[in-house]
Design an enzyme around this catalytic site. Structure first.
Site, PDB file in Angstrom:
ATOM      1  N   GLU A 341       0.719  -1.217  -0.212  1.00 63.53           N
ATOM      2  CA  GLU A 341       0.045  -0.022   0.012  1.00 63.53           C
ATOM      3  C   GLU A 341       1.147   1.151  -0.009  1.00 63.53           C
ATOM      4  OE1 GLU A 341      -2.238   0.412   3.444  1.00 63.53           O
ATOM      5  OE2 GLU A 341      -3.868   2.034   2.687  1.00 63.53           O
ATOM      6  N   HIS A 366      -4.443  -4.830  -0.154  1.00 66.13           N
ATOM      7  CA  HIS A 366      -3.997  -3.874  -1.245  1.00 66.13           C
ATOM      8  C   HIS A 366      -3.268  -4.423  -2.290  1.00 66.13           C
ATOM      9  CE1 HIS A 366      -5.740  -0.530   0.879  1.00 66.13           C
ATOM     10  NE2 HIS A 366      -5.383  -0.942   2.016  1.00 66.13           N
TER      11      HIS A 366
HETATM   12 ZN   LIG Z   1      -6.603  -1.950   5.135  1.00 69.62          ZN
END
Ligand SMILES: [Zn+2]
Ligand SMILES: *[C@@H]1O[C@H](CO)[C@@H](O)[C@H](O)[C@H]1NC(C)=O
Ligand SMILES: *[C@@H]1O[C@H](CO)[C@@H](O)[C@H](O)[C@H]1NC(C)=O
Ligand SMILES: *[C@@H]1O[C@H](CO)[C@@H](O)[C@H](O)[C@H]1NC(C)=O
Ligand SMILES: *[C@@H]1O[C@H](CO)[C@@H](O)[C@H](O)[C@H]1NC(C)=O
Ligand SMILES: *[C@@H]1O[C@H](CO)[C@@H](O)[C@H](O)[C@H]1NC(C)=O
Length: 495
Positions: A341, A366
């Site tokens: 992320e 992510h």
């Molecule tokens: Zn999260």
């Protein structure tokens, strides 16, 4: 002369036929190899699809001709209130979407829900920075830079309660009028995001509220046509009015109690589990304590404990490599790590993806940075690791602006094992899942991606869930029943 022209025309036409054929074949091959591209739809599903695609094309054709009005190239806050008017959105909202696999405990319900809680009795407020709240039968014996006061008295003392509540409500949402000014970089966004959690914490960890909130959250999911959830929770210590504080096991038991109650009230719901996901910004000793707690909880309720993760801004927290020796000893806990992320290619944060894969993560939270790592993408495919993509979160939390540039489109084209999720929808006033599905479908996926994609994403969410293998068939059955209801009762004119 005529002879030559005839020959030219003939050759051109012949070549053209051939060229078109090869071209069609190439386009077809690519569409088929994308996520959902190789599935087929029933006649009834095709009726839904024709309606869906007509509206999708309307939206995208208009946007193509008026790129300045294309909502998804702007900040989510600038168009979120217009989403409910979209017909594509309305269809997606009523479509069963399967499982929600990436969502955080304290950012599910929106600002109005939290503002309502400030009207409850026995609530104290500390107007420090960040503003904090505590339920207590007496003035809390907790540090406050100014002073604790009863919320009811603070409210009674102001001239204009509407104005006061409007200011208070701002604590419970990242949404604002001028997001580009308020959030110039990821630093400001995450600072504000952390303040949100600080303010929400005392309101939600009051034991009766925690239970009611989670019940309401499950209702919220169900109403968005989500059938199953795995919530990531820090398992905060819950407390009572007299100051009694419980440990994490009690928080886990509260989940169990509420999930049981909800399943009794709604037997058609597939279910819920939690992933223990405390802060990554800790030292090894604290991590060791987390792992002890995780083991204890897993032993107590293996049917609800899905696994373990570490949370918090990835760039600012410890990379997984810090904890590898400890985590290697704990692989039996089942990992669902947040990884990638980040926008910082080649950093230690970026390499969290490597460790998540090597540590046997069942899914990756992510995986935003994955598109820059072809070898890691191959590993993800070979090991069949689900990638939980949260487009709106990535946009709001300052990783991407124009969602057409979100790497999800690459993941979809490569048929990576993707599931869509929403991360912290309550913090930005989004639906549990429909807004994310809508923006991903119209703003990120190919214009040509259709119901086959949406259906496969929903099926993927069941497939990559932590539902036990022996219970997957039943979960799939429940989903299929909901899906068939949706398809059988579909009426294009009602959207
Ligand atoms: Zn999260
Ligand atoms: C598509 O599905 C067919 C039949 O199920 C299969 O033979 C073919 O290999 C698949 N193609 C791709 C690109 O996955
Ligand atoms: C996008 O924004 C325009 C205004 O710029 C608005 O007219 C339109 O309805 C919006 N589209 C959607 C789908 O929200
Ligand atoms: C807030 O409370 C009011 C009054 O009890 C209620 O009507 C409303 O639905 C609540 N809003 C939310 C978001 O819970
Ligand atoms: C307040 O907390 C402090 C430190 O925890 C403790 O020493 C003190 O006795 C508490 N006071 C009251 C009135 O509970
Ligand atoms: C109270 O504040 C609201 C919102 O700022 C405003 O619209 C309203 O006019 C104010 N009321 C009075 C009586 O000043």
């Amino acid at each position: 002369m005529w002879h030559i022209i005839f020959i030219l025309l003939f050759t051109y036409a012949k070549c053209d036929d051939n060229y078109n054929e090869r071209r069609r074949e190439l386009v077809e091959r690519e569409l088929r190899s994308a996520l959902g591209g190789n599935t087929t739809l029933s006649d009834k599903e095709n009726v839904v699809n024709n309606c869906l695609m007509r509206h999708k094309f309307d939206e995208l054709d208009y946007a193509f001709d008026h790129p300045n009005e294309f909502n998804f190239s702007h900040h989510f806050f600038s168009y979120k209130n217009r989403i409910p008017t979209s017909k594509v959105y309305k269809i997606i909202k009523s479509m069963p979407k399967g499982a929600l696999l990436h969502i955080h405990d304290m950012a599910i319900m929106g600002a109005d829900y939290l503002l309502n809680i400030t009207y409850q009795e026995h609530l104290y407020v500390c107007f420090d920075k960040p503003v904090r709240f505590l339920f207590s039968s007496n003035v809390p014996n907790v540090t406050c830079g100014v002073q604790w006061q009863l919320m009811s008295e603070a409210r009674a003392a102001v001239d204009n309660v509407t104005e006061f509540d409007a200011q208070l409500r701002k604590l419970f949402t990242l949404v604002c009028d001028d997001p580009d000014k308020a959030y110039p970089s990821i630093k400001e966004t995450w600072t504000r995001f952390m303040q949100y959690f600080n303010s929400a914490h005392g309101l939600l960890t009051y034991r009766p509220n925690w239970e009611q909130y989670f019940y309401d959250a499950l209702t919220f999911f169900k109403n968005d046509n989500v059938g199953y959830v795995e919530v990531r929770s820090i398992l905060p210590n819950l407390y009572e009015l007299d100051g009694t504080e419980y440990d994490t096991l009690i928080t886990a038991k509260a989940y169990r109690k509420i999930i049981r109650r909800f399943m009794k009230d709604h037997p058609d719901f597939i279910g819920a589990k939690f992933i223990y996901a405390p802060s990554r910004k800790v030292n090894r000793d604290v991590l060791a304590q987390y792992l002890v707690s995780a083991r204890r909880i897993k032993k107590e309720m293996p049917e609800l404990f899905a696994g373990f993760d570490l949370v918090g801004q990835e760039d600012a927290g410890n990379p997984l490599i810090e904890f590898v020796p400890q985590l290697l000893e704990a692989e039996d806990l089942n990992f669902f790590f947040h990884a990638g992320e980040t926008n910082w290619f080649g950093t230690l944060t970026d390499e969290n993806l490597v460790d998540a894969i090597l540590l046997g993560s069942k899914r990756i939270g992510h995986g935003y940075a994955l598109a820059k790592h072809p070898v890691l993408m191959q590993e993800v495919m070979a090991k069949d690791i689900g990638v939980e993509v949260n487009v709106l979160s990535n946009a709001v939390l300052s990783l991407v602006r124009d969602v057409r540039n979100h790497p999800l489109n690459i993941f979809l084209s490569l048929n990576l094992p993707v599931v869509l999720s929403s991360d912290d929808p309550g913090a930005w006033g989004a639906d549990p899942l429909s807004d994310d599905f809508y923006v991903a479908f119209v703003g990120v996926a190919s214009k040509l991606s259709d119901l086959k994609l949406l259906k496969t994403l929903a099926l993927n969410s069941i497939k990559y869930s932590a539902i036990e293998p022996e219970n997957k068939a039943e979960a799939l059955q429940k989903f299929t029943r909901q899906w068939n209801d949706f398809v059988d009762n579909f009426d294009c004119s009602s959207y």
